[in-house]
Motif scaffolding. Sequence first.
Motif, mmCIF file in Angstrom:
data_model
loop_
_atom_site.group_PDB
_atom_site.id
_atom_site.type_symbol
_atom_site.label_atom_id
_atom_site.label_comp_id
_atom_site.label_asym_id
_atom_site.label_seq_id
_atom_site.Cartn_x
_atom_site.Cartn_y
_atom_site.Cartn_z
ATOM 1 N N THR A 3 0.902 -1.318 0.036
ATOM 2 C CA THR A 3 0.055 0.006 -0.074
ATOM 3 C C THR A 3 1.109 0.955 -0.022
ATOM 4 O OG1 THR A 3 -1.812 -0.967 1.081
ATOM 5 C CG2 THR A 3 -1.784 1.433 1.232
ATOM 6 N N PHE A 4 0.826 2.041 -1.223
ATOM 7 C CA PHE A 4 1.993 3.219 -1.351
ATOM 8 C C PHE A 4 1.646 4.347 -1.291
ATOM 9 C CE2 PHE A 4 1.099 4.308 -5.548
ATOM 10 C CZ PHE A 4 0.877 2.893 -6.039
ATOM 11 N N LEU A 5 0.219 4.534 -1.185
ATOM 12 C CA LEU A 5 -0.381 5.763 -1.217
ATOM 13 C C LEU A 5 -1.601 5.043 0.180
ATOM 14 C CD1 LEU A 5 -1.025 7.511 -3.959
ATOM 15 C CD2 LEU A 5 0.083 8.737 -1.850
ATOM 16 N N ARG A 6 -1.074 6.103 1.464
ATOM 17 C CA ARG A 6 -2.440 5.710 2.533
ATOM 18 C C ARG A 6 -4.083 6.974 3.073
ATOM 19 N NH1 ARG A 6 -1.611 1.066 5.608
ATOM 20 N NH2 ARG A 6 0.508 1.078 4.174
ATOM 21 N N GLU A 7 -4.769 5.435 2.587
ATOM 22 C CA GLU A 7 -5.751 6.963 3.363
ATOM 23 C C GLU A 7 -5.113 7.625 4.493
ATOM 24 O OE1 GLU A 7 -9.363 4.553 3.901
ATOM 25 O OE2 GLU A 7 -10.674 6.806 4.586
ATOM 26 N N GLY A 8 -5.818 9.510 5.019
ATOM 27 C CA GLY A 8 -5.748 10.279 6.114
ATOM 28 C C GLY A 8 -4.068 10.584 5.780
ATOM 29 N N SER A 9 -3.374 9.994 5.019
ATOM 30 C CA SER A 9 -2.216 10.486 5.085
ATOM 31 C C SER A 9 -1.555 12.048 3.904
ATOM 32 C CB SER A 9 -0.818 9.557 4.176
ATOM 33 O OG SER A 9 -0.847 9.539 3.424
ATOM 34 N N HIS A 10 -1.209 12.436 4.742
ATOM 35 C CA HIS A 10 -0.623 13.503 3.704
ATOM 36 C C HIS A 10 0.363 13.280 2.621
ATOM 37 C CE1 HIS A 10 0.156 17.739 2.124
ATOM 38 N NE2 HIS A 10 1.458 17.666 2.529
ATOM 39 N N SER A 11 -0.095 13.062 1.395
ATOM 40 C CA SER A 11 1.500 12.592 0.747
ATOM 41 C C SER A 11 1.939 13.805 -0.507
ATOM 42 C CB SER A 11 0.948 12.254 -0.820
ATOM 43 O OG SER A 11 1.720 11.823 -1.613
ATOM 44 N N ASP A 12 3.427 14.065 -0.131
ATOM 45 C CA ASP A 12 4.269 15.015 -1.116
ATOM 46 C C ASP A 12 4.235 14.571 -2.149
ATOM 47 O OD1 ASP A 12 4.756 16.570 0.909
ATOM 48 O OD2 ASP A 12 5.955 15.759 1.982
ATOM 49 N N GLN A 13 3.834 12.963 -2.740
ATOM 50 C CA GLN A 13 3.784 12.805 -4.290
ATOM 51 C C GLN A 13 2.664 12.423 -5.218
ATOM 52 O OE1 GLN A 13 6.951 10.068 -2.857
ATOM 53 N NE2 GLN A 13 8.562 10.975 -3.105
ATOM 54 N N MET A 69 -5.286 12.441 1.510
ATOM 55 C CA MET A 69 -5.885 11.268 0.884
ATOM 56 C C MET A 69 -6.974 10.382 1.748
ATOM 57 S SD MET A 69 -3.115 10.670 -1.461
ATOM 58 C CE MET A 69 -4.165 8.632 -2.268
ATOM 59 N N GLU A 70 -7.673 10.763 0.433
ATOM 60 C CA GLU A 70 -9.398 9.851 1.803
ATOM 61 C C GLU A 70 -9.223 8.160 1.166
ATOM 62 O OE1 GLU A 70 -12.652 12.217 2.152
ATOM 63 O OE2 GLU A 70 -11.580 13.597 3.033
ATOM 64 N N HIS A 71 -8.312 7.847 0.191
ATOM 65 C CA HIS A 71 -8.499 6.760 0.056
ATOM 66 C C HIS A 71 -7.041 6.041 0.000
ATOM 67 C CE1 HIS A 71 -7.906 8.685 -3.696
ATOM 68 N NE2 HIS A 71 -6.449 7.804 -3.626
ATOM 69 N N SER A 72 -6.603 4.804 -0.519
ATOM 70 C CA SER A 72 -5.386 3.963 -0.778
ATOM 71 C C SER A 72 -4.857 3.753 -1.579
ATOM 72 C CB SER A 72 -5.298 3.293 0.615
ATOM 73 O OG SER A 72 -5.635 3.515 1.935
ATOM 74 N N VAL A 73 -3.767 3.329 -2.103
ATOM 75 C CA VAL A 73 -3.846 2.934 -2.885
ATOM 76 C C VAL A 73 -2.885 1.265 -3.070
ATOM 77 C CG1 VAL A 73 -3.112 3.088 -5.627
ATOM 78 C CG2 VAL A 73 -3.831 5.363 -4.496
ATOM 79 N N GLU A 74 -3.095 0.219 -3.627
ATOM 80 C CA GLU A 74 -2.033 -0.253 -3.293
ATOM 81 C C GLU A 74 -1.687 -1.460 -4.765
ATOM 82 O OE1 GLU A 74 -4.031 -4.032 -0.623
ATOM 83 O OE2 GLU A 74 -2.919 -5.334 -1.323
ATOM 84 N N ALA A 75 -0.999 -1.398 -4.377
ATOM 85 C CA ALA A 75 -0.121 -2.754 -6.247
ATOM 86 C C ALA A 75 -0.763 -3.933 -5.686
ATOM 87 C CB ALA A 75 1.213 -2.037 -5.690
ATOM 88 N N LEU A 76 -0.764 -4.320 -6.913
ATOM 89 C CA LEU A 76 -1.553 -5.403 -7.766
ATOM 90 C C LEU A 76 -0.088 -6.436 -8.021
ATOM 91 C CD1 LEU A 76 -4.568 -4.664 -9.356
ATOM 92 C CD2 LEU A 76 -4.350 -6.473 -7.239
ATOM 93 N N THR A 77 0.435 -5.984 -8.824
ATOM 94 C CA THR A 77 1.680 -6.079 -9.046
ATOM 95 C C THR A 77 3.415 -5.807 -8.508
ATOM 96 O OG1 THR A 77 1.859 -4.988 -11.834
ATOM 97 C CG2 THR A 77 0.436 -7.270 -11.126
ATOM 98 N N PRO A 78 3.956 -6.056 -9.531
ATOM 99 C CA PRO A 78 5.249 -5.426 -8.983
ATOM 100 C C PRO A 78 4.875 -4.200 -10.267
ATOM 101 C CG PRO A 78 5.263 -7.606 -9.136
ATOM 102 C CD PRO A 78 4.675 -7.859 -9.401
#
Lengths: 249, 249
Positions: free
Chosen positions: A48-58, A100-109
């Motif tokens: 999970t490289f982007l997480r709900e509730g976090s603030h991403s600089d990227q 972020m109000e959602h997360s993002v997870e990788a399904l593959t490399p």
Amino acid sequence: MVATNGHVTPCEQCPLRRLPCLREFAPDELEFVQKFKTDELRVESGTTFLREGSHSDQLFTVLSGWAFRYKVLDDGRRQILNFALPADMVGLQGAVMDEMEHSVEALTPMTLCVFPRARLYELYSQFPSLAFDVTWLAAREEQLIDEHLLSIGRRTALERIAYLLLHLFDRARELKLIQEDKLQFPITQQHLADALGMSLVHTNKTLKRLLVTKAIRWQARTFEMVDRAALAELAGADTPPPRSRRPFI
Amino acid sequence: MVATNGHVTPCEQCPLRRLPCLREFAPDELEFVQKFKTDELRVESGTTFLREGSHSDQLFTVLSGWAFRYKVLDDGRRQILNFALPADMVGLQGAVMDEMEHSVEALTPMTLCVFPRARLYELYSQFPSLAFDVTWLAAREEQLIDEHLLSIGRRTALERIAYLLLHLFDRARELKLIQEDKLQFPITQQHLADALGMSLVHTNKTLKRLLVTKAIRWQARTFEMVDRAALAELAGADTPPPRSRRPFI
DNA sequence: CGGCGTTTTGACAGGCTTCAAGGGCCGTGG
DNA sequence: CCACGGCCCTTGAAGCCTGTCAAAACGCCG
């Protein structure tokens, strides 16, 4: 989050540029994007490289691999919002808004192009054409979610599955991911269920009903489109035609 | 589509500008927007002023009134995607892409600010700050739909209703549409059902269950929030806090 | 007062979730 | 080489949730 800071594909040689579905860039646009891209990130399947509730600089762009955006309720119920494939942008919400109000997870490399949020405004100032592209990408993603919402709200279980598979297949085809009507399909039935708002058990049983129609085959992580028209029929509708002038930062 | 071409509210006097939830404009921004706004449109309740499949030359902003975006399947099943309130932008997809893939219908009499699609690119060229705002609005709308998708996919019928009502109430409050915890509520149970992916009958029965909790009152087109905490409890979650720096073209 | 849109209620069938358990495949380690 | 665990797929059974059908009550407006 670990970045490679090693192999960084130069944008001029980006394999995605060769896709006919993506618009061409002017030399100065390309030059800017090249400088805007600060890094390349490799993530493993399941990360999970982007997480709900976090603030991403990227801000990211998918160079290769599949991912999915999702939200979870307190008690663990999970809803997959949509899938991200190569040439998709990920994390715009975090870049434009507070968090972020959602997360993002990788399904593959995956490999992701990394852009610093702090410099997004530079892009808007210096390259209105690229700014327009970003808006275009946001609008298109909203369209996909709209369609997905229609599925979950109003389509039957069988229609939902058929429609989603049709949709993903078409997107993969645009990206030249299909060979002989076959596709490496990194999705499990659990993912399907979570995307379609159904239980795993019912997803399985409905998928079985779909498989006996012989419209598709799906085994060993390989998806094969056997009879596209039949699948579209089961879905109750065909997918909208691909959008013209698709940009890719 | 008939436009008034008579009463056109000057942007400097736009009543929405007084809302604290909206960001302030610099004088030159305001001047540009004023010129960008070519007209003002009045539509009656029940009017579908943007239609799926059509190509719109206009981009709208809601000055007053409520609307909803929706899609329909061939056999008539309808899904409401979300609701548009004052300060919301409508029709961006049509302005940025080839054609609309959803329709928009007025729930009340509305006034809309009209902007010509053809000049949107001017805005991007001359006012990156406004271009950024447009993207911000698109990203925010996507957030709302994400949340809605989570509801329909994973929340129970009672949670869905509670959450949607909570959400709409909060948005209305930001816009100062609430007086003494009461709100003029232009939505029927059929709208609720179509928004939440449920049948009318089941929506009615579930709503009744909600009403006996006394968390809200809803009669004669008036919605009253009696116990917000209780409603949030029934929804299983509270709505996210309002976004800062909200722009309004 | 009649007509129409909206809300309400009851009955019933079936879609869908939940619970439970078994099977297949594959990589790990003894 | 085989046992084991983990992940994914599959199946059956029970029962609630939800949709559909049908009809009536209500409220508003001409």
